[in-house]
Design a protein around this motif. Structure first.
Motif, PDB file in Angstrom:
ATOM      1  N   GLU A 154       0.819  -1.219   0.000  1.00  0.00           N
ATOM      2  CA  GLU A 154       0.000   0.000   0.000  1.00  0.00           C
ATOM      3  C   GLU A 154       0.849   1.264   0.000  1.00  0.00           C
ATOM      4  O   GLU A 154       0.399   2.314  -0.447  1.00  0.00           O
ATOM      5  CB  GLU A 154      -0.916   0.003   1.226  1.00  0.00           C
ATOM      6  N   THR A 155       2.051   1.187   0.538  1.00  0.00           N
ATOM      7  CA  THR A 155       2.928   2.363   0.628  1.00  0.00           C
ATOM      8  C   THR A 155       4.361   1.966   0.255  1.00  0.00           C
ATOM      9  O   THR A 155       4.705   0.782   0.185  1.00  0.00           O
ATOM     10  CB  THR A 155       2.941   2.934   2.059  1.00  0.00           C
ATOM     11  N   LYS A 156       5.209   2.964   0.054  1.00  0.00           N
ATOM     12  CA  LYS A 156       6.618   2.703  -0.246  1.00  0.00           C
ATOM     13  C   LYS A 156       7.297   2.000   0.924  1.00  0.00           C
ATOM     14  O   LYS A 156       8.166   1.139   0.720  1.00  0.00           O
ATOM     15  CB  LYS A 156       7.338   4.007  -0.572  1.00  0.00           C
ATOM     16  N   LEU A 157       6.903   2.346   2.144  1.00  0.00           N
ATOM     17  CA  LEU A 157       7.472   1.689   3.314  1.00  0.00           C
ATOM     18  C   LEU A 157       7.107   0.215   3.328  1.00  0.00           C
ATOM     19  O   LEU A 157       7.958  -0.649   3.595  1.00  0.00           O
ATOM     20  CB  LEU A 157       6.979   2.355   4.602  1.00  0.00           C
ATOM     21  N   MET A 158       5.829  -0.103   3.041  1.00  0.00           N
ATOM     22  CA  MET A 158       5.409  -1.497   3.016  1.00  0.00           C
ATOM     23  C   MET A 158       6.144  -2.275   1.925  1.00  0.00           C
ATOM     24  O   MET A 158       6.489  -3.453   2.101  1.00  0.00           O
ATOM     25  CB  MET A 158       3.891  -1.599   2.792  1.00  0.00           C
ATOM     26  N   ARG A 159       6.429  -1.599   0.804  1.00  0.00           N
ATOM     27  CA  ARG A 159       7.179  -2.257  -0.279  1.00  0.00           C
ATOM     28  C   ARG A 159       8.608  -2.550   0.166  1.00  0.00           C
ATOM     29  O   ARG A 159       9.160  -3.630  -0.108  1.00  0.00           O
ATOM     30  CB  ARG A 159       7.192  -1.374  -1.542  1.00  0.00           C
ATOM     31  N   VAL A 164      12.385  -7.637   2.490  1.00  0.00           N
ATOM     32  CA  VAL A 164      12.998  -8.572   3.443  1.00  0.00           C
ATOM     33  C   VAL A 164      12.371  -9.954   3.285  1.00  0.00           C
ATOM     34  O   VAL A 164      13.066 -10.979   3.296  1.00  0.00           O
ATOM     35  CB  VAL A 164      12.825  -8.070   4.894  1.00  0.00           C
ATOM     36  N   VAL A 165      11.046  -9.998   3.139  1.00  0.00           N
ATOM     37  CA  VAL A 165      10.349 -11.272   2.939  1.00  0.00           C
ATOM     38  C   VAL A 165      10.825 -11.931   1.648  1.00  0.00           C
ATOM     39  O   VAL A 165      11.076 -13.144   1.605  1.00  0.00           O
ATOM     40  CB  VAL A 165       8.817 -11.055   2.885  1.00  0.00           C
ATOM     41  N   GLN A 166      10.974 -11.119   0.599  1.00  0.00           N
ATOM     42  CA  GLN A 166      11.383 -11.679  -0.684  1.00  0.00           C
ATOM     43  C   GLN A 166      12.801 -12.244  -0.640  1.00  0.00           C
ATOM     44  O   GLN A 166      13.080 -13.278  -1.251  1.00  0.00           O
ATOM     45  CB  GLN A 166      11.272 -10.613  -1.777  1.00  0.00           C
ATOM     46  N   VAL A 167      13.672 -11.579   0.073  1.00  0.00           N
ATOM     47  CA  VAL A 167      15.037 -12.088   0.218  1.00  0.00           C
ATOM     48  C   VAL A 167      15.022 -13.422   0.954  1.00  0.00           C
ATOM     49  O   VAL A 167      15.733 -14.363   0.596  1.00  0.00           O
ATOM     50  CB  VAL A 167      15.928 -11.075   0.965  1.00  0.00           C
ATOM     51  N   PHE A 168      14.175 -13.514   1.956  1.00  0.00           N
ATOM     52  CA  PHE A 168      14.123 -14.721   2.782  1.00  0.00           C
ATOM     53  C   PHE A 168      13.339 -15.831   2.104  1.00  0.00           C
ATOM     54  O   PHE A 168      13.759 -16.990   2.078  1.00  0.00           O
ATOM     55  CB  PHE A 168      13.513 -14.393   4.144  1.00  0.00           C
ATOM     56  N   ASP A 169      12.178 -15.506   1.530  1.00  0.00           N
ATOM     57  CA  ASP A 169      11.277 -16.529   0.993  1.00  0.00           C
ATOM     58  C   ASP A 169      11.509 -16.860  -0.480  1.00  0.00           C
ATOM     59  O   ASP A 169      11.006 -17.863  -0.957  1.00  0.00           O
ATOM     60  CB  ASP A 169       9.818 -16.081   1.160  1.00  0.00           C
ATOM     61  N   ASN A 170      12.180 -16.035  -1.210  1.00  0.00           N
ATOM     62  CA  ASN A 170      12.459 -16.154  -2.654  1.00  0.00           C
ATOM     63  C   ASN A 170      11.613 -15.142  -3.438  1.00  0.00           C
ATOM     64  O   ASN A 170      10.411 -14.984  -3.188  1.00  0.00           O
ATOM     65  CB  ASN A 170      12.162 -17.553  -3.215  1.00  0.00           C
ATOM     66  N   ASN A 199      -6.888  -4.808   3.921  1.00  0.00           N
ATOM     67  CA  ASN A 199      -5.436  -4.853   3.999  1.00  0.00           C
ATOM     68  C   ASN A 199      -4.983  -4.515   5.412  1.00  0.00           C
ATOM     69  O   ASN A 199      -5.686  -3.819   6.147  1.00  0.00           O
ATOM     70  CB  ASN A 199      -4.795  -3.868   3.016  1.00  0.00           C
ATOM     71  N   GLN A 200      -3.803  -4.994   5.762  1.00  0.00           N
ATOM     72  CA  GLN A 200      -3.264  -4.756   7.096  1.00  0.00           C
ATOM     73  C   GLN A 200      -1.752  -4.544   6.996  1.00  0.00           C
ATOM     74  O   GLN A 200      -1.042  -5.359   6.403  1.00  0.00           O
ATOM     75  CB  GLN A 200      -3.570  -5.974   7.987  1.00  0.00           C
ATOM     76  N   SER A 201      -1.274  -3.451   7.559  1.00  0.00           N
ATOM     77  CA  SER A 201       0.162  -3.183   7.574  1.00  0.00           C
ATOM     78  C   SER A 201       0.825  -4.007   8.675  1.00  0.00           C
ATOM     79  O   SER A 201       0.310  -4.093   9.787  1.00  0.00           O
ATOM     80  CB  SER A 201       0.424  -1.695   7.811  1.00  0.00           C
ATOM     81  N   THR A 202       1.961  -4.632   8.343  1.00  0.00           N
ATOM     82  CA  THR A 202       2.696  -5.439   9.317  1.00  0.00           C
ATOM     83  C   THR A 202       4.176  -5.058   9.268  1.00  0.00           C
ATOM     84  O   THR A 202       4.606  -4.241   8.451  1.00  0.00           O
ATOM     85  CB  THR A 202       2.567  -6.947   9.017  1.00  0.00           C
ATOM     86  N   LEU A 203       4.934  -5.704  10.114  1.00  0.00           N
ATOM     87  CA  LEU A 203       6.372  -5.475  10.189  1.00  0.00           C
ATOM     88  C   LEU A 203       7.079  -5.837   8.894  1.00  0.00           C
ATOM     89  O   LEU A 203       8.159  -5.335   8.603  1.00  0.00           O
ATOM     90  CB  LEU A 203       6.955  -6.302  11.346  1.00  0.00           C
ATOM     91  N   PHE A 204       6.459  -6.703   8.082  1.00  0.00           N
ATOM     92  CA  PHE A 204       7.096  -7.175   6.857  1.00  0.00           C
ATOM     93  C   PHE A 204       6.348  -6.799   5.582  1.00  0.00           C
ATOM     94  O   PHE A 204       6.640  -7.335   4.513  1.00  0.00           O
ATOM     95  CB  PHE A 204       7.272  -8.696   6.916  1.00  0.00           C
ATOM     96  N   GLY A 205       5.369  -5.909   5.688  1.00  0.00           N
ATOM     97  CA  GLY A 205       4.674  -5.477   4.484  1.00  0.00           C
ATOM     98  C   GLY A 205       3.165  -5.537   4.613  1.00  0.00           C
ATOM     99  O   GLY A 205       2.621  -5.710   5.708  1.00  0.00           O
ATOM    100  N   THR A 206       2.482  -5.384   3.481  1.00  0.00           N
ATOM    101  CA  THR A 206       1.023  -5.356   3.448  1.00  0.00           C
ATOM    102  C   THR A 206       0.449  -6.766   3.372  1.00  0.00           C
ATOM    103  O   THR A 206       0.740  -7.520   2.442  1.00  0.00           O
ATOM    104  CB  THR A 206       0.524  -4.551   2.244  1.00  0.00           C
ATOM    105  N   LEU A 207      -0.367  -7.105   4.347  1.00  0.00           N
ATOM    106  CA  LEU A 207      -1.078  -8.376   4.344  1.00  0.00           C
ATOM    107  C   LEU A 207      -2.483  -8.122   3.820  1.00  0.00           C
ATOM    108  O   LEU A 207      -3.155  -7.181   4.262  1.00  0.00           O
ATOM    109  CB  LEU A 207      -1.148  -8.952   5.757  1.00  0.00           C
ATOM    110  N   SER A 208      -2.930  -8.946   2.867  1.00  0.00           N
ATOM    111  CA  SER A 208      -4.252  -8.766   2.278  1.00  0.00           C
ATOM    112  C   SER A 208      -5.164  -9.945   2.619  1.00  0.00           C
ATOM    113  O   SER A 208      -4.699 -11.077   2.782  1.00  0.00           O
ATOM    114  CB  SER A 208      -4.145  -8.644   0.748  1.00  0.00           C
TER     115      SER A 208
END
Length: 215
Positions: A154-159, A164-170, A199-208
């Protein structure tokens, strides 16, 4: 043998700390309770928790429903061993099944609702498509699919946080999520009324939160 899959937390040696890590880093219970509320479960329904993992969501469903048949399905024997221990400790009536990662072990039109949390981020695009096809097959007419998973930021911060998730999860399994492709992939497998409920903002990004109804 199960089709190739990415274990929880990516590596098998981290599986034993999965529950602890998720509780520490994510609003797990808040997310899963919200998903259950979204699904509006009714007495007597047959419910599938797809990618049930350690059965946290599966057990919450049982606690909040009456006279429902609840089945948890996963491909990972190691994480299912943890789930089975939790089920046993709770003296639960939940059934847990391992499948081959391709074909669900159920007849057509078995379930009223399929619920899933933090699963599709681990699947490649072909695996997502195959899973949505199988979910559609085992749902009854007008059956519902409810998902909580990473969505378009939803935001640049969430992106930035989701990086971090993408680096860890692929990157190759999470790209569909961050590009907002899940609704279209779901719809292409025979669902209608596919929508992002919230949507919900979390420590690792936007959860939908997604909802789809079988055509």
């Amino acid at each position: 043998m199960p089709a190739a899959y990415i274990p929880a937390l990516k590596y098998h040696f981290l599986t034993p700390i999965y529950d602890w890590f998720i509780r520490l880093t994510m609003p797990e219970l808040k997310v899963k309770n919200r998903l259950i509320q979204q699904a509006e479960l009714h007495a007597g329904e047959k419910i599938l928790d797809f990618g049930c993992g350690t059965a946290t969501l599966t057990l919450l469903i049982e606690e909040q429903t009456t006279d429902c048949v609840i089945i948890g399905l996963d491909t990972d024997p190691q994480i299912m061993a943890i789930a089975k221990k939790k089920i046993s400790q709770k003296k639960s009536a939940i059934t847990l099944l391992i499948y081959d990662g391709k074909t669900f072990p159920f007849p057509d039109r078995t379930f009223d609702k399929v619920i899933s949390s933090w699963v599709f981020q681990h699947l490649t695009t072909p695996q997502k498509i195959a899973s949505f096809k199988e979910i559609n097959r085992v749902l009854k007419s007008q059956g519902e699919l409810h998902i909580a998973d990473w969505g378009k930021a939803e935001t640049k911060l969430m992106r930035l946080l989701f990086f971090v998730v993408q680096v860890f999860d692929n990157f190759y399994t999470t790209n569909d999520n961050i590009k907002g492709k899940l609704p279209q992939l779901i719809q292409n497998r025979g669902f209608q009324q596919v929508e992002i409920v919230g949507n919900q903002s979390t420590l690792f990004g936007t959860l939908s939160y997604f909802k789809a109804v079988k055509t």
